[in-house]
Design a protein around this motif. Structure first.
Motif, short mmCIF file in Angstrom:
data_model
loop_
_atom_site.label_atom_id
_atom_site.label_comp_id
_atom_site.label_asym_id
_atom_site.label_seq_id
_atom_site.Cartn_x
_atom_site.Cartn_y
_atom_site.Cartn_z
N TYR A 228 0.92 -1.17 0.06
CA TYR A 228 -0.18 -0.01 0.05
C TYR A 228 1.16 1.32 -0.21
O TYR A 228 1.79 1.35 0.78
CB TYR A 228 -0.93 -0.05 1.16
N PRO A 229 0.36 2.54 -0.99
CA PRO A 229 -0.41 2.13 -1.99
C PRO A 229 0.34 1.53 -3.31
O PRO A 229 1.28 2.40 -3.63
CB PRO A 229 -1.02 3.71 -2.06
N PRO A 230 -0.48 0.77 -3.93
CA PRO A 230 0.07 0.09 -4.97
C PRO A 230 0.90 1.11 -6.13
O PRO A 230 1.74 0.84 -6.86
CB PRO A 230 -0.65 -0.91 -5.58
N GLN A 231 0.02 2.36 -6.22
CA GLN A 231 0.57 3.30 -7.29
C GLN A 231 1.80 3.99 -7.00
O GLN A 231 2.52 4.37 -7.85
CB GLN A 231 -0.69 4.61 -7.43
N PHE A 232 2.22 3.85 -5.66
CA PHE A 232 3.61 4.21 -5.27
C PHE A 232 4.62 3.38 -5.24
O PHE A 232 5.71 3.52 -5.67
CB PHE A 232 3.22 5.20 -3.85
N THR A 233 4.16 2.08 -4.51
CA THR A 233 5.24 1.20 -4.06
C THR A 233 5.48 0.38 -5.32
O THR A 233 6.86 0.03 -5.55
CB THR A 233 4.62 -0.02 -3.27
N PHE A 234 4.73 0.09 -6.34
CA PHE A 234 4.97 -0.33 -7.62
C PHE A 234 5.12 0.64 -8.60
O PHE A 234 4.68 0.44 -10.05
CB PHE A 234 3.61 -1.25 -8.13
N TYR A 235 5.86 1.51 -8.34
CA TYR A 235 6.15 2.67 -9.32
C TYR A 235 6.56 2.21 -10.68
O TYR A 235 6.04 2.58 -12.01
CB TYR A 235 7.09 3.68 -8.94
N ALA A 236 7.54 1.08 -10.78
CA ALA A 236 8.11 0.92 -12.01
C ALA A 236 6.95 -0.21 -12.90
O ALA A 236 7.10 -0.23 -14.35
CB ALA A 236 9.29 0.04 -11.71
#
Length: 505
Positions: A231-239
């Motif tokens: 959480y939040p995936p939009q930030f942690t999964f940036y790539a």
């Protein structure tokens, strides 16, 4: 003098006995993991994919992890790495697994064996190791029997290896209902216990079809329960997410809001050779977010695009987003691809300006588009260039720069992380069991400070709550996903590495 004598004795123990023997078999005691002497052990380390030891990783990487202060790895394997055919096993790969475990023992690194992908597939969302359109594991007995057989083969082979911390039974399982999940987990636990009564079992939260999660108790008492926290995936999964807002941590996540203006350049039909479209523009007053767009509609033929370039004052900006460079569509992986609308937009291997691939708009009768991620506006001059080939195209196709006001999606800070992880804290407390965060991450981000701040806050929470943890991941073939990348294993996320080392020390 007495302290010196004790120190020498301890060093001699580690010199002559494997580190696994120093721990003995780990086991669950209430909400803790303890060693054979009942001393609490906190698992803290990194995820590594077993397949990477077949190509680029070696013992030096295990040593580097040990030198960082980590005490464990979560070794993710695909069942196909070890199963040669149904109920028959790959001798060569098992020997490599033996070797990796030996390296870990030599350097004092405990090993969690993680079956990351099971026969028949347990979850249709994108896996690091595989992608499938259906999850047949839950409704076909043969797949379940192969799963049981592989775990019993592993248990028989490694039951005496106490450098192995435990067996992570099913990674991110998404069962049709909880009763099936619990039944399969209890069945595999019973089969393992018939051969191996010592190793800890690790049970991950179930992912419901609607994507909510639930931690599920099983009958085995020597079990650790696990969550994955992104959480939040939009930030942690940036790539690897197409939902890639402009983010600061702590702070706001910003995306494209109201359109202020758009500058277009047509890609006319009838060009059999590669041509270039170009836009030169400066941001209008009040704009905060810039988007690069490729649009086609009324097209009953095909048009190809390649080598999209955006520069500000002569300095090129990665597309579809800073640090996520896929300007030429050579990387086919979720998130690295541009955000597309309409199934007529696809990566094509039939023609390319450079490399092997281009982006095609094939029979896009209705409006279709490819968009970059939101890009933070700089008050400078921009140039957008795009190569296209439009021999059989019709209708209207163009590239554009669109300028937008910012739209706040949410605010992220330590309190919001705590709110999201509270269900796991409550489960640990209510059931008096250990909790393992088997995966968490913060991909390389345009701001290293964002990564360091986010991980520091999350690790503070996990340490305070007594959680065990493993960062995803040490190495990835995809730039920005792992801490290291490429054949030279270059450091591409130093902010994550440096922050983790502070907590592992």
């Amino acid at each position: 003098m007495q302290n010196l004598y004790k120190t020498i004795c301890i060093l001699l123990v580690f010199a002559f006995f494997p580190v696994g023997d120093a721990y003995g078999f780990l086991r669950v005691s209430g909400s803790q993991i303890v060693d054979a002497a009942d001393k609490p052990v906190r698992l803290q380390g990194l995820n590594i994919e077993f397949k990477d030891f077949m190509t680029v990783l070696n013992e030096d990487d295990i040593k580097k992890i040990a030198d960082s202060g980590a005490n464990s790895i979560r070794l993710a394997f695909n069942y196909l790495d070890l199963e040669q055919s149904p109920f028959a096993y790959n001798k060569k790969n098992f020997e490599l697994l033996d070797l990796v475990i030996d390296w870990c023992e030599r350097h004092g690194i405990l090993v969690v064996l993680d079956m990351h992908l099971v026969p028949g597939i347990q979850n249709i969302h994108d896996f690091v190791v595989n992608r499938e359109k259906s999850a047949e594991f839950w409704n076909k007995r043969e797949f379940q029997e192969r799963f049981y057989a592989l775990w019993t083969h592993i248990a028989a082979r490694y039951r005496d290896r106490n450098i192995i911390a435990g067996y992570d039974l099913i990674n991110e399982g998404s069962p049709p209902d909880i009763s099936i999940y619990r039944k399969i987990l209890n069945t595999v636990a019973g089969k393992i216990r018939a051969l191996d009564k010592n190793h800890i079992l690790i049970v991950e939260e179930a992912i419901h079809p609607a994507r909510s999660k639930e931690l599920v108790l099983i009958d085995d008492k020597n079990t650790v329960y696990s969550i994955h926290f992104f959480y939040p995936p939009q930030f942690t999964f940036y790539a690897t997410t197409t939902e890639r807002p402009i983010s600061s941590y702590p702070g706001k996540m910003l995306t494209a809001g109201n359109l202020i203006s758009e500058i277009k350049s047509a890609a006319p039909a009838g060009n059999e050779e590669w041509q270039i479209a170009e836009i030169k523009a400066s941001p209008p007053e009040g704009s905060e977010v810039l988007m690069v767009n490729i649009i086609s509609e009324g097209n009953q033929g095909v048009i190809f695009f390649d080598d999209i370039q955006l520069a500000v004052d002569g300095h090129e900006i990665d597309l579809p987003a800073p640090l996520v460079s896929n300007n030429s569509f050579e990387i086919d992986y979720p998130g690295f691809n541009w955000d597309t609308t309409n199934s007529c937009v696809k990566v094509s291997d039939t023609t390319a300006k450079t490399g092997k691939y281009s982006l095609s708009f094939l029979n896009c009768r209705h409006a279709a588009a490819a968009h970059s991620s939101p890009i933070q506006v700089q008050n400078r001059a921009y140039i957008l260039k795009a190569w296209y080939k439009s021999g059989s195209a019709s209708g209207k196709t163009y590239i554009s720069l669109s300028w937008h006001a910012g739209k706040i999606l949410s605010t992220i800070e330590k309190s919001s992380l705590l709110e999201q992880i509270n269900y796991a804290i409550a489960f640990k407390s209510r059931n008096n069991v250990p909790l393992y965060v088997g995966e968490f991450t913060a991909h390389a981000n345009p701001s290293k400070e964002n990564v360091a701040n986010y991980l520091s806050d999350l690790l503070d929470i996990m340490v305070k709550e007594g959680f065990h943890w493993s960062f995803w991941e040490y190495y990835s073939h995809y730039r920005g996903v792992g801490i290291h990348n490429g054949t030279e294993k270059a450091m591409v996320n130093p902010a994550a590495w440096d922050t983790l080392k502070k907590y592992m020390k």
